[in-house]
Design an enzyme around this catalytic site. Structure first.
Site, PDB file in Angstrom:
ATOM      1  N   GLU A 125       0.761  -1.177   0.130  1.00 37.85           N
ATOM      2  CA  GLU A 125      -0.140  -0.053  -0.127  1.00 37.85           C
ATOM      3  C   GLU A 125       0.845   1.131  -0.086  1.00 37.85           C
ATOM      4  OE1 GLU A 125      -3.087  -0.256  -0.651  1.00 37.85           O
ATOM      5  OE2 GLU A 125      -3.138  -2.174  -0.626  1.00 37.85           O
ATOM      6  N   ASP A 219      -1.428  -2.000  -9.478  1.00 34.37           N
ATOM      7  CA  ASP A 219      -2.021  -3.128  -9.244  1.00 34.37           C
ATOM      8  C   ASP A 219      -2.319  -3.754 -10.569  1.00 34.37           C
ATOM      9  OD1 ASP A 219      -2.117  -2.513  -6.637  1.00 34.37           O
ATOM     10  OD2 ASP A 219      -3.982  -2.094  -6.564  1.00 34.37           O
TER      11      ASP A 219
END
Length: 669
Positions: A125, A219
Site C-alpha cells: 500500500e 495493481d
C-alpha cells in the site's frame, strides 16, 4: 536533452490470505493468465512483477503451466521479480524482527520457485515510514517503489521525479523510485495511443546528466479484474496495442528497474514524510474529517490550486485505521503480543508452523478499508483470528499462560480479563458493559466475538447523494473504479445508522436501560464477578468457563420489576450463506440470514458448515429469543454492498427470576 525516455513498467499481483478460492481462480482467468500469456509473446517488453507470497503459492499449486511461463520469462531476462513481506504485511505495522523474517522468507521463496533473488521491493500500500529502511537494507533490498506524491510532500517538483533518490536511516541506505500518478491514472484506462503519447512527451523533461525514466508500478488487477477492464484490455486489445506502440516508439526505451538502477546515479538525498498514496490519506480519516478533507480538495480543484496545494492537504496516515476501528486495533495488538511471545521462546522451541501462523496474522488486508472490502469482510478477519488462535495454542504448549490474568491489550485505558482453559478463552472488557470482546474456541480455531460495529463512513455521503451525482464516465477509454458510483444491493437509510455500542457478547439492559457494572473482588479463581446496582437491589453477573463451555449467570437481589435483556453478537462464518442454520429438536428452523423469534425458549443450536462445528445456547429459566442478522455497508470495486457481520441474539426474561444461567457450548464435527 536526451532523445529517449526509459519506461520502467511494473505490476503488483495480490490476493488476501483467506480469500475465497473461486475469487482467486476468477482473477487468474481474467487477469493473471491473459496478462502473462500476452507479455510472453513479446520477450523484448521488459518489466517488473511482484506476486504476494500466498498468491504465488496458490498459483504454483493450481496453475503450474502458467507459472512455468513466468519462470521462463524470468530466465530469459524479460521479468525482474520484486520482493516484499511474504504475506503482504504493512512493514511499518509489524515488529522489526518480523519485518526481517518476512522479507527474507519471501526472497528465499522467489529464489527457489523462480530462480531470482530480488533487488527491489514492493512496499505494501506504499505505506512509507523511515523506520522500515534498516530491515529492507539488511535483507539485500537496494530500492523500493513509492508514489511521486511522497516526494511532492517532501518539497520536490513533479518534473524532477524522473529517476531515483536515496534515503538513509540508522546508517542504512535505500534508494526510492517515485511512481508517476499520471501514469497510474492513464494505464490502462486511457486509449493506448494517448498513454504512449504521454510517455513520449516526458522526453522533454529530462534532467541534465541523467537518463529520464517514466516510472509505473501498480495493481495488475486493473488489467482485467476491475469493472470493464477485461473487455477493454484483452477483448478490445488495449494491452497488445500498448505493448506494440511502446516497442515501436523511437523515444521509449524499455528497461527493468535493476538495469536502470545499475546504469544511473541517484538524484540525491531525500527524506520522505510518513504517508501513502493520495487516496489512502482520505480513507484513513473518520467520516467528518474526511468530509472536510474532501471538500478542501474539491475546492482547490475548482479554483485550479490543487496541483500547488495538495502537498499540504495531506489527510491521515495508514496507522489511523487502528484508532478509527477498535476491531482492527484489537486484532493488531493481539498479533503484537503473540509476536512478542514467539520472540521470547528459545530458538529450539520455535517451529516453522508457529512462524507461518504469525506471518499470516500480519497480512494487511483485514486491518483496513478503502476502495475494497478489507476490514469489512468477515472471511478476511476470520483468517487473521484462525491464525492467531492456532498460534496461541502452540505458544501455550511451550510456555503456558495463567488461567486468569489482566492487562490492557489494546491500549485504550480499559483493562481486560482473560479467562482460558486451553479449550475456551473469554476476554472480558472491564468497562461498565461487563461484556465479552473476544470468545475463542481453540478446537474450532475461531473467535465468536469477531464482529464489526457499524460506524459512519465518508462514502455514506456518496450513497446519500448518488441520485444527484450519478456515475462519472470518461469521454474516451473507460472509467476507473475510483470514479464509479454503483450499487450491488439496495441501501436503505436505516442501513447507515451507526451502532450505539461495540458489538460484543452479553450487553445487558434492565427495562431497556443499560446496566452499569462494576468489577467485584476475586472470590473464586475460576470466575469473574460484576455487580450492577438497581433501584431495589443489585444484579450480580458471573462468567465461568468449563471444558468446552462458557457460562454466564445472573443473580437478582431485591425486587426488580420488568425484564432483563442481554444481547449476544455471534460471528458465525457462514453468515447469510447456505451453510448456516438454526436447529431446535433436530429440526432446521431457518438460516442465519433470516429473523427468528422463539417464545418459551430453552435451547437452540447454531450449526455452521464453514465453521466445521456448532454452538449450542441454553438457558436455565424460560426466556424469549429474538435473532436477526447484523449488516454493515461497505464499498468495493463492484459497488456499495451490505455485508452480514453477525447473528444478533437477544434474550429476554422476567426480572423476577432470581437466577438465570446462559450456557454456550462449542462442538466440533
Amino acid at each position: 536533452m536526451t532523445s529517449s525516455i526509459s519506461l520502467l513498467f511494473g505490476v503488483h499481483a495480490h490476493q488476501p490470505i483467506g480469500n475465497f478460492p473461486e475469487v482467486v481462480i476468477d482473477a487468474h482467468q481474467r487477469c493473471y493468465k491473459p496478462f502473462l500469456q500476452t507479455l510472453y509473446r513479446y520477450p523484448e517488453f521488459r518489466f517488473a512483477v511482484h506476486f504476494s507470497g500466498w498468491l504465488l503459492d496458490f498459483l504454483f499449486e493450481r496453475y503450474p503451466q502458467d507459472m512455468a511461463l513466468l519462470r521462463e520469462m524470468v530466465t530469459r531476462g524479460q521479468i525482474e521479480l520484486f520482493g516484499a513481506g511474504d504475506t503482504e504485511p504493512v512493514l511499518a505495522a509489524i515488529p522489526e524482527q518480523d519485518r526481517t523474517g518476512q522479507l527474507k522468507t519471501f526472497s528465499a521463496k522467489l529464489k527457489k520457485k523462480l530462480g531470482q533473488s530480488p533487488q527491489g521491493a514492493w512496499l505494501t500500500e506504499r505505506v512509507w515510514e523511515p523506520t522500515v529502511t534498516p530491515a529492507l537494507a539488511r535483507c539485500g533490498i537496494r530500492y523500493v517503489i513509492v508514489d511521486d506524491y511522497h516526494f511532492i510532500c517532501a518539497g520536490k517538483n513533479k518534473k524532477d521525479l524522473n529517476g531515483y533518490f536515496t534515503t538513509e536511516e540508522d546508517h542504512h541506505t535505500l534508494d526510492l523510485f517515485p511512481i508517476s500518478e499520471a501514469l497510474r491514472y492513464r494505464l490502462p484506462f486511457s486509449p493506448a495511443p494517448e498513454a504512449i503519447a504521454y510517455i513520449e512527451s516526458l522526453v522533454d523533461q529530462a534532467t541534465a546528466g541523467h537518463q529520464s525514466a517514466a516510472i509505473y508500478f501498480d495493481d495488475i488487477e486493473k488489467f482485467g479484474i476491475w469493472p470493464e477492464t477485461y473487455q477493454w484490455v484483452y477483448e478490445r486489445g488495449w494491452l497488445e496495442q500498448f505493448i506494440q506502440g511502446v516497442l515501436a516508439s523511437p523515444y521509449i526505451q524499455l528497461q527493468r528497474y535493476q538495469d536502470y538502477h545499475a546504469s544511473e546515479k541517484t538524484h540525491g538525498i531525500i527524506y520522505l514524510p510518513t504517508t501513502s498514496y493520495i487516496e489512502m490519506n482520505e480513507w484513513t480519516l473518520p467520516a467528518e474529517p474526511a468530509h472536510l478533507y474532501d471538500d478542501l480538495v474539491q475546492q482547490a480543484k475548482s479554483t485550479g490550486q490543487y496541483e500547488y496545494t495538495r502537498p499540504f492537504l495531506r489527510g491521515g496516515i495508514w496507522k489511523n485505521f487502528f484508532s478509527r476501528y477498535p476491531e482492527s486495533n484489537w486484532m493488531h495488538k493481539r498479533m503484537l503480543n503473540l509476536s512478542a511471545r514467539y520472540a521470547k521462546l528459545k530458538i529450539k522451541q520455535r517451529t516453522a508452523t508457529m512462524q507461518q501462523h504469525l506471518y499470516a496474522a500480519q497480512a494487511n488486508d483485514a486491518y483496513w478499508h478503502g476502495m475494497f472490502g478489507g476490514l469489512y469482510l468477515p472471511h478476511l478477519r476470520r483468517t487473521i483470528y484462525n491464525n492467531l488462535v492456532e498460534l496461541e495454542t502452540l505458544l501455550d504448549q511451550c510456555a503456558p499462560r495463567p488461567a486468569r490474568y489482566q492487562e490492557d491489550t489494546d491500549l485504550d485505558g480499559i483493562e481486560e480479563i482473560y479467562l482460558q482453559n486451553g479449550s475456551v478463552q473469554a476476554i472480558l472488557k472491564l468497562d461498565s458493559s461487563a461484556s465479552i470482546c473476544e470468545l475463542d474456541s481453540y478446537p474450532l480455531k475461531h473467535n465468536f466475538a469477531d464482529t464489526l460495529a457499524r460506524q459512519t463512513e465518508h462514502y455514506y455521503r456518496k450513497i446519500q447523494h448518488s441520485s444527484q451525482q450519478g456515475s462519472e464516465h470518461h469521454q474516451s477509454g473507460i472509467a476507473s473504479a475510483h470514479d464509479r458510483i454503483s450499487f450491488k444491493q439496495t441501501i436503505n437509510p436505516e442501513d447507515l445508522e451507526p451502532d450505539a455500542h461495540a458489538q460484543h457478547l452479553f450487553i445487558d439492559c434492565l427495562n431497556s436501560e443499560a446496566l452499569n457494572y462494576q468489577l467485584q473482588p476475586v472470590t473464586h479463581e475460576d470466575r469473574v464477578t460484576f455487580q450492577a446496582k438497581t433501584v431495589s437491589g443489585s444484579i450480580n453477573k458471573y462468567f465461568l468457563i468449563s471444558r468446552n463451555q462458557l457460562q454466564v449467570i445472573y443473580e437478582c437481589t431485591g425486587e426488580p420489576d420488568g425484564y432483563l435483556q442481554t444481547e449476544i453478537n455471534l460471528a458465525m462464518p457462514s453468515c447469510d450463506g447456505p451453510g448456516g442454520r438454526y436447529i431446535r429438536n433436530h429440526a432446521v428452523l431457518s438460516g442465519f440470514g433470516q429473523p427468528l423469534e422463539l417464545k418459551e425458549f430453552t435451547a437452540l443450536t447454531l450449526e455452521d458448515d464453514t465453521l466445521g462445528g456448532s454452538l449450542m445456547i441454553t438457558v436455565a429459566s424460560l426466556a424469549t429469543l429474538y435473532a436477526h442478522p447484523h449488516f454493515t455497508v461497505s464499498q468495493s470495486e463492484g459497488g456499495f454492498e451490505k455485508i452480514m457481520q453477525a447473528v444478533k441474539l437477544t434474550l429476554i426474561w422476567s426480572a423476577t427470576v432470581r437466577e438465570q444461567q446462559i450456557t454456550l457450548q462449542f462442538a466440533k464435527k
